[in-house]
Design an enzyme around this catalytic site. Structure first.
Site, short mmCIF file in Angstrom:
data_model
loop_
_atom_site.label_atom_id
_atom_site.label_comp_id
_atom_site.label_asym_id
_atom_site.label_seq_id
_atom_site.Cartn_x
_atom_site.Cartn_y
_atom_site.Cartn_z
CB THR A 178 49.29 38.11 46.61
OG1 THR A 178 48.63 39.20 47.26
CG2 THR A 178 48.24 37.12 46.10
CB THR A 253 42.96 41.15 54.09
OG1 THR A 253 42.47 41.87 52.95
CG2 THR A 253 41.99 40.05 54.45
CG ASP A 318 38.20 47.53 46.93
OD1 ASP A 318 38.82 47.18 47.95
OD2 ASP A 318 38.53 47.16 45.78
#
Length: 699
Positions: A178, A253, A318
């Site tokens: 993205t 990532t 996260d």
């Protein structure tokens, strides 16, 4: 306004004056506005340092009230829009949902060409955060962009024809792209996403001419028995323990932020969260788990490791470090230092020496409860008791997975010495998933979603929602403190643009594009965009006229998942490219109202079936349809299912009846009784909503 002549014009003056005296002065009135040179937006963050600050000042704090719409373009898809447009040689290039690319005349808005990479719509199941794309890169007449299914594509900028494309990922795994590529010399740098679903992160460099692979840097180690791709990964493996993390991805990532220092020849990449989030599952013996949640500096010539700084060692929350990074030179303690600045998800604003990663400072820019502070000697956060959830769920912890700052870009105003942060406070209850089972290709956070949902008790729900905030923070990176703030109606507001006209532009979740005074935060101008704006604006000048452009279209992870946590929403998606200039007199068509019609059938399922349906909904559905089945406005609100949709529910959920919209079939994971339980939960939520509204009306 004062003008200077370009060097060729000075040569003509020298001939006319025989060079025997000073060149005759040129009266300002003889130089028309059309003589001003064009100023473009050729790179993702405007420059290698990713400052997103333009010196353009024709539009300024004194005349911005005269800003009006010059033209607009309706995108053909109604999903999230996150792109930074590029403006090059009079053409504005933008990307939309499903990795579409558009080229318009930057003056008139005329569509020059459109390219559809034909991403399979069923790939949407492999995406964490909407079918978005953040833009193209440009070099020497060519465009480069990533696709949702992991391809890197190069087009001819003049006509949109395909030059080459290469698959950058293993299509048997749930990778996605993205983020926007970056160009360094003859190399196109691209990362990928998918950590929540279980992949191993890396960043790659491809040849700009033919798409051949130059190098690849993995951000987390793979199976130790197979060896390591570099000494940096061998060292990183010492910080992982107990695995086998490589069987469930590992994560890390590089899905968005990068920056480049040409003088140092260093590429900076922001590395994301672990897979799963929960360290107890991926690395049960503990450890920092390098290079998760880190800024990593690489040599862009060969991809070799130079240095790293980890913002969240042993991340279980996260707390990615993929957020926007900015390079600047700051005077700190009387010494000018070349720095890199970041406000990652974990709530602390960091200043590092970008030459070597030396920690200089970190202070909270948002509400932080997981750590008391960052140790000034070690640069490590001091984690509070109970923040790790190995034994018990946390209380309401800040930040939550949406972060104190997410992907939305900041900007840096060198004159005012301010970094503008789109901050948010959205708490979360983290809990260990005692029944965790890795589900290949689906979400695998290792956390129990049950405690995270808003409770039905009105008083508790209202108290929790009052803790949710969205603000602009004008942050002084030398004083390490806010200078001023602007309060929004809620979180998930757009990226920033600052200009030499003492202006700060930002779109917001309320559906406006707003201009503020960059030095004080005073609200000066706004435009009703008819949709939430999350993408960052850009500005450019053509033929002496300055423009401001923004890709508008509500979407992204929080718009899909947060439910009532979107305290400014729900907001409809009306995807457009909006371009403004002084005196612009174009107008958008009136927005058609969108009303929710909730008319559920009678509830015939048992309480046990509804409870099981909620559990399954949180495993498979919440990522697109929202907490409590409350849509953020991008995807259908499942409380409004019609009798026809109820009758088709098995065909939709198991059979993939609406696959062309990205709603794939789940027959490999859900049987008919599972799907009926989910439907029973949706009927329950619809009745609950009607009862709540009736109670509010009675009051």
């Amino acid at each position: 306004m004062r003008y200077t002549l370009a060097l060729p014009a000075l040569g003509v003056l020298c001939v006319l004056a025989a060079c025997s005296r000073e060149p005759a002065p040129v009266a300002p009135e003889r130089v028309t506005a059309t003589a001003a040179p064009d100023v473009e937006w050729r790179q993702h963050g405007l420059d290698d340092a990713e400052t997103r600050h333009s010196p353009l000042a024709q539009i300024d704090a004194d005349n911005v009230a005269d800003l009006g719409l010059a033209w607009s373009f309706d995108y053909p898809t109604a999903r999230g829009k996150e792109a930074t447009p590029l403006v090059i040689d009079g053409t504005i290039y933008s990307t939309g949902s499903w990795s579409h690319v558009f080229a318009h005349d930057a003056r008139s808005g005329e569509l020059k060409w459109f390219y559809n990479p034909e991403v399979p719509r069923d790939w949407a199941v492999h995406l964490c955060c909407d079918v978005v794309n953040r833009g193209v890169a440009y070099d020497d007449g060519h465009l480069f962009f990533g696709t949702l299914d992991g391809r890197l594509v190069s087009l001819n900028a003049a006509d949109g024809s395909l030059r080459w494309e290469v698959q950058t990922t293993d299509r048997s795994k749930p990778y996605s792209i993205t983020g926007a590529p970056r160009i360094i010399d003859d190399k196109v740098i691209i990362g990928n996403g998918g950590a929540e679903l279980g992949v191993r992160g890396y960043v790659s460099a491809y040849d700009a001419d033919d798409g051949s692979l130059h190098w690849r840097f993995y951000t987390v180690p793979g199976d130790p028995e197979k060896g390591f791709e570099s000494p940096a990964l061998e060292r990183a493996a010492e910080t992982w323990g107990g695995g086998p993390w490589w069987e469930i991805g590992g994560g890390g990532t590089v899905w968005d932020s990068m920056a480049y220092d040409p003088a140092l020849n260093l590429l900076y990449i922001g590395v994301g969260n672990g897979a799963p989030w929960n360290r107890q599952l991926r690395s049960p013996d503990g450890g920092d788990n390098l290079y998760l949640s880190s800024i990593v500096a690489l040599n862009p010539d060969d991809g070799s490791y130079v240095w790293h700084y980890q913002t969240t060692p042993g991340d279980s929350w996260d707390y990615t470090a993929t957020q926007h990074m900015i390079l600047a030179d700051l005077v700190i303690d009387g010494e000018e230092r070349p720095v890199i600045m970041q406000a990652p998800k974990n709530g602390f604003f960091y200043v590092l020496d970008r030459r070597n990663g030396e920690f200089l400072a970190a202070e909270p820019y948002a509400t932080v409860t997981w750590a008391s502070h960052v140790d000034p000697e070690t640069g490590r956060p001091i984690i509070v008791e109970g923040a790790r959830y190995e034994e018990e769920p946390t209380g309401l912890q800040f930040p939550g997975p949406y972060g104190g700052h997410n992907w939305h870009p900041m900007s840096y105003h060198p004159e005012h010495g301010l970094v503008y942060i789109p901050r948010q406070d959205v708490g979360h209850v983290y809990a260990h998933d005692q029944a965790f089972e890795h589900r290949a290709g689906y979400w695998n956070t290792g956390t129990d979603a049950g405690p995270t949902t808003l409770p039905d008790d009105p008083a508790i729900r209202e108290a929790l929602l009052e803790t949710v905030r969205g603000t602009i923070v004008a942050w002084d990176p030398v004083a390490m403190a806010p200078r001023w703030e602007v309060e929004h109606a809620g979180p998930w507001n757009g990226g920033m643009l600052s200009t030499g006209g003492n202006l700060l532009f930002q779109g917001n979740a309320e559906g406006e594009l707003v201009a503020y005074r960059a030095d004080t935060g005073e609200d000066l101008w706004s435009f009703d965009a008819q949709t939430g704006v999350v993408a960052p604006p850009v500005t450019y000048r053509l033929d002496g006229k300055q423009y401001v452009a923004v890709v508008a279209g509500w979407g992204g992870s929080m718009a899909l998942t947060a439910g009532e946590g979107l305290t400014a929403g729900p907001i409809p998606n009306r995807s457009r490219l909006l371009v403004f200039t002084l005196g612009g007199d174009a107008a958008l068509p009136p927005a058609e109202p969108r009303e929710l019609v909730i008319d559920p059938p009678a509830q015939t399922a048992s309480a046990e079936a509804v409870s099981e349906g909620k559990k399954l909904y949180l495993q498979y559905c919440v990522f697109c349809h929202g907490d409590g089945a409350v849509s953020g406005g991008v995807t259908p609100d499942l409380r409004t299912l019609t009798p026809e949709k109820h009758a088709q529910f098995q065909a939709i959920v198991r059979g993939g009846l609406h696959w062309e919209k990205g709603m794939v079939g789940f027959s490999d994971r859900l049987d008919e009784s599972d799907v009926e339980a989910i439907r029973a939960y949706l009927v329950d939520r619809a009745h609950y909503t009607l009862a709540s509204e009736a109670g509010d009306a009675a009051e």
